[in-house]
Scaffold this motif. Structure first.
Motif, PDB file in Angstrom:
ATOM      1  N   THR A   1       3.289  15.363  -3.442  1.00  0.00           N
ATOM      2  CA  THR A   1       3.317  14.406  -4.547  1.00  0.00           C
ATOM      3  C   THR A   1       2.110  13.476  -4.511  1.00  0.00           C
ATOM      4  O   THR A   1       1.805  12.799  -5.489  1.00  0.00           O
ATOM      5  N   VAL A   2       1.416  13.440  -3.378  1.00  0.00           N
ATOM      6  CA  VAL A   2       0.228  12.599  -3.240  1.00  0.00           C
ATOM      7  C   VAL A   2      -0.948  13.276  -3.937  1.00  0.00           C
ATOM      8  O   VAL A   2      -1.360  14.373  -3.559  1.00  0.00           O
TER       9      VAL A   2
ATOM     10  N   CYS B   1       3.522  11.071  -9.951  1.00  0.00           N
ATOM     11  CA  CYS B   1       4.843  10.770 -10.493  1.00  0.00           C
ATOM     12  C   CYS B   1       4.821   9.381 -11.111  1.00  0.00           C
ATOM     13  O   CYS B   1       3.899   8.598 -10.867  1.00  0.00           O
ATOM     14  N   SER B   2       5.849   9.084 -11.900  1.00  0.00           N
ATOM     15  CA  SER B   2       5.986   7.761 -12.503  1.00  0.00           C
ATOM     16  C   SER B   2       6.780   6.849 -11.569  1.00  0.00           C
ATOM     17  O   SER B   2       7.382   7.313 -10.586  1.00  0.00           O
ATOM     18  N   ALA B   3       6.805   5.565 -11.872  1.00  0.00           N
ATOM     19  CA  ALA B   3       7.580   4.617 -11.078  1.00  0.00           C
ATOM     20  C   ALA B   3       9.060   4.963 -11.113  1.00  0.00           C
ATOM     21  O   ALA B   3       9.772   4.834 -10.105  1.00  0.00           O
ATOM     22  N   SER B   4       9.557   5.423 -12.263  1.00  0.00           N
ATOM     23  CA  SER B   4      10.972   5.789 -12.378  1.00  0.00           C
ATOM     24  C   SER B   4      11.280   7.041 -11.557  1.00  0.00           C
ATOM     25  O   SER B   4      12.363   7.164 -10.975  1.00  0.00           O
ATOM     26  N   GLU B   5      10.330   7.974 -11.506  1.00  0.00           N
ATOM     27  CA  GLU B   5      10.535   9.181 -10.689  1.00  0.00           C
ATOM     28  C   GLU B   5      10.514   8.823  -9.205  1.00  0.00           C
ATOM     29  O   GLU B   5      11.278   9.399  -8.413  1.00  0.00           O
TER      30      GLU B   5
ATOM     31  N   ASP C   1      -1.619  -0.195  -1.413  1.00  0.00           N
ATOM     32  CA  ASP C   1      -0.926  -0.061  -2.685  1.00  0.00           C
ATOM     33  C   ASP C   1      -0.754   1.411  -3.050  1.00  0.00           C
ATOM     34  O   ASP C   1      -1.621   2.241  -2.785  1.00  0.00           O
ATOM     35  N   VAL C   2       0.392   1.706  -3.675  1.00  0.00           N
ATOM     36  CA  VAL C   2       0.672   3.061  -4.169  1.00  0.00           C
ATOM     37  C   VAL C   2       0.705   2.993  -5.690  1.00  0.00           C
ATOM     38  O   VAL C   2       1.380   2.135  -6.275  1.00  0.00           O
ATOM     39  N   ILE C   3      -0.040   3.892  -6.324  1.00  0.00           N
ATOM     40  CA  ILE C   3      -0.201   3.873  -7.773  1.00  0.00           C
ATOM     41  C   ILE C   3       0.537   5.050  -8.408  1.00  0.00           C
ATOM     42  O   ILE C   3       0.392   6.193  -7.980  1.00  0.00           O
ATOM     43  N   CYS C   4       1.341   4.743  -9.428  1.00  0.00           N
ATOM     44  CA  CYS C   4       2.035   5.760 -10.217  1.00  0.00           C
ATOM     45  C   CYS C   4       1.501   5.648 -11.650  1.00  0.00           C
ATOM     46  O   CYS C   4       1.735   4.629 -12.318  1.00  0.00           O
ATOM     47  N   GLY C   5       0.769   6.654 -12.100  1.00  0.00           N
ATOM     48  CA  GLY C   5       0.173   6.574 -13.431  1.00  0.00           C
ATOM     49  C   GLY C   5      -0.919   5.531 -13.459  1.00  0.00           C
ATOM     50  O   GLY C   5      -1.932   5.644 -12.764  1.00  0.00           O
TER      51      GLY C   5
ATOM     52  N   ALA D   1      11.589   6.034  -7.976  1.00  0.00           N
ATOM     53  CA  ALA D   1      12.881   5.400  -7.717  1.00  0.00           C
ATOM     54  C   ALA D   1      14.002   6.422  -7.550  1.00  0.00           C
ATOM     55  O   ALA D   1      15.041   6.120  -6.948  1.00  0.00           O
ATOM     56  N   GLY D   2      13.817   7.630  -8.065  1.00  0.00           N
ATOM     57  CA  GLY D   2      14.841   8.667  -7.964  1.00  0.00           C
ATOM     58  C   GLY D   2      14.690   9.559  -6.750  1.00  0.00           C
ATOM     59  O   GLY D   2      15.522  10.450  -6.525  1.00  0.00           O
ATOM     60  N   MET D   3      13.661   9.347  -5.938  1.00  0.00           N
ATOM     61  CA  MET D   3      13.448  10.183  -4.755  1.00  0.00           C
ATOM     62  C   MET D   3      14.393   9.774  -3.638  1.00  0.00           C
ATOM     63  O   MET D   3      15.002   8.701  -3.665  1.00  0.00           O
ATOM     64  N   ASP D   4      14.534  10.639  -2.630  1.00  0.00           N
ATOM     65  CA  ASP D   4      15.451  10.402  -1.514  1.00  0.00           C
ATOM     66  C   ASP D   4      15.176   9.060  -0.849  1.00  0.00           C
ATOM     67  O   ASP D   4      14.015   8.681  -0.631  1.00  0.00           O
ATOM     68  N   ALA D   5      16.246   8.342  -0.540  1.00  0.00           N
ATOM     69  CA  ALA D   5      16.112   7.070   0.160  1.00  0.00           C
ATOM     70  C   ALA D   5      15.630   7.314   1.587  1.00  0.00           C
ATOM     71  O   ALA D   5      15.987   8.304   2.231  1.00  0.00           O
ATOM     72  N   PHE D   6      14.812   6.419   2.080  1.00  0.00           N
ATOM     73  CA  PHE D   6      14.347   6.480   3.459  1.00  0.00           C
ATOM     74  C   PHE D   6      15.345   5.754   4.345  1.00  0.00           C
ATOM     75  O   PHE D   6      15.648   4.581   4.127  1.00  0.00           O
ATOM     76  N   ILE D   7      15.874   6.462   5.355  1.00  0.00           N
ATOM     77  CA  ILE D   7      16.853   5.895   6.278  1.00  0.00           C
ATOM     78  C   ILE D   7      16.215   5.886   7.670  1.00  0.00           C
ATOM     79  O   ILE D   7      16.097   6.933   8.309  1.00  0.00           O
ATOM     80  N   PRO D   8      15.758   4.729   8.144  1.00  0.00           N
ATOM     81  CA  PRO D   8      15.015   4.667   9.414  1.00  0.00           C
ATOM     82  C   PRO D   8      15.716   5.320  10.594  1.00  0.00           C
ATOM     83  O   PRO D   8      15.062   5.919  11.449  1.00  0.00           O
ATOM     84  N   SER D   9      17.056   5.220  10.651  1.00  0.00           N
ATOM     85  CA  SER D   9      17.779   5.756  11.806  1.00  0.00           C
ATOM     86  C   SER D   9      17.728   7.270  11.886  1.00  0.00           C
ATOM     87  O   SER D   9      18.084   7.859  12.909  1.00  0.00           O
TER      88      SER D   9
END
Length: 205
Positions: A52-53, A65-69, A8-12, A71-79
């Protein structure tokens, strides 16, 4: 600090997601990012910079960071990344690790006459088309990194280009511009064909 994967990853004060992968720079074997999938459907995955960890245990990782922050981070693109599990040779990396720098994230911009590509300022992906001044010549397969400053020095064309199976390495100083993910060169095909070879050190070969 050890960063576990699959916890689990915890924000706040709330659980905001779950860790999926670690991204490692194979030049210096350092972790650069943690991939986190959001708790909320559709569980979008994001690249979280290591700084950020805040802390981690065997069962959870806490972010600054918060959950909303998140959600605003760079998307992970596996390729964008190389899975070392798919490599034929034995590697020191586990299945929870992906290799950087096959994805270079940032805002696309023209290089003009730049002599080098500062890390994080240009968007070039593995598989991006490469076009000489007189036509297409191949696709980006790898990046060569200067170990003195960790900056990209060359792009390597994918096998199957006009010059057979040899590695074709092109200095980034010869990139004229990048439009819509297409790398345009200052050189023509004949000039590219005459480039001297650059020794490439690969951990997986």
């Amino acid at each position: 600090m050890e960063i576990p994967v699959g916890v689990d990853v915890i924000c706040g004060t709330e659980v905001c997601g779950r860790s999926k992968y670690l991204v490692i720079n194979p030049v210096n074997d350092q972790v650069t990012h943690l991939v986190v999938a959001e708790k909320a459907f559709p569980h979008a995955q994001h690249l979280v910079p290591l700084d950020t960890v805040q802390s981690s245990t065997a069962t959870s990782t806490r972010l600054r960071c918060s959950a909303s922050e998140l959600a605003g981070m760079d998307a992970f693109i596996p390729s964008d990344y190389l899975d070392p599990v798919d490599l034929e040779a034995i590697t020191p990396y586990s299945e929870s690790v992906l290799l950087w720098p096959y994805g270079i994230h940032g805002n696309p911009q023209e290089l003009a006459d730049a002599a080098h590509v500062p890390s994080g300022e240009v968007l070039i992906r593995r598989g991006s088309r490469v076009v000489a001044s007189d036509g297409k010549i191949g696709k980006v397969d790898e990046f060569l990194i200067n170990p003195l400053n960790d900056q990209i020095s060359h792009i390597v064309l994918r096998e199957g280009h006009l010059w057979g199976p040899k590695d074709v390495t092109i200095p980034v100083s010869q990139i004229k511009r990048i439009d819509d993910g297409v790398v345009h060169l200052k050189m023509n095909k004949d000039t590219v064909a005459g480039l001297p070879g650059t020794p490439i050190k690969r951990k997986w070969k």
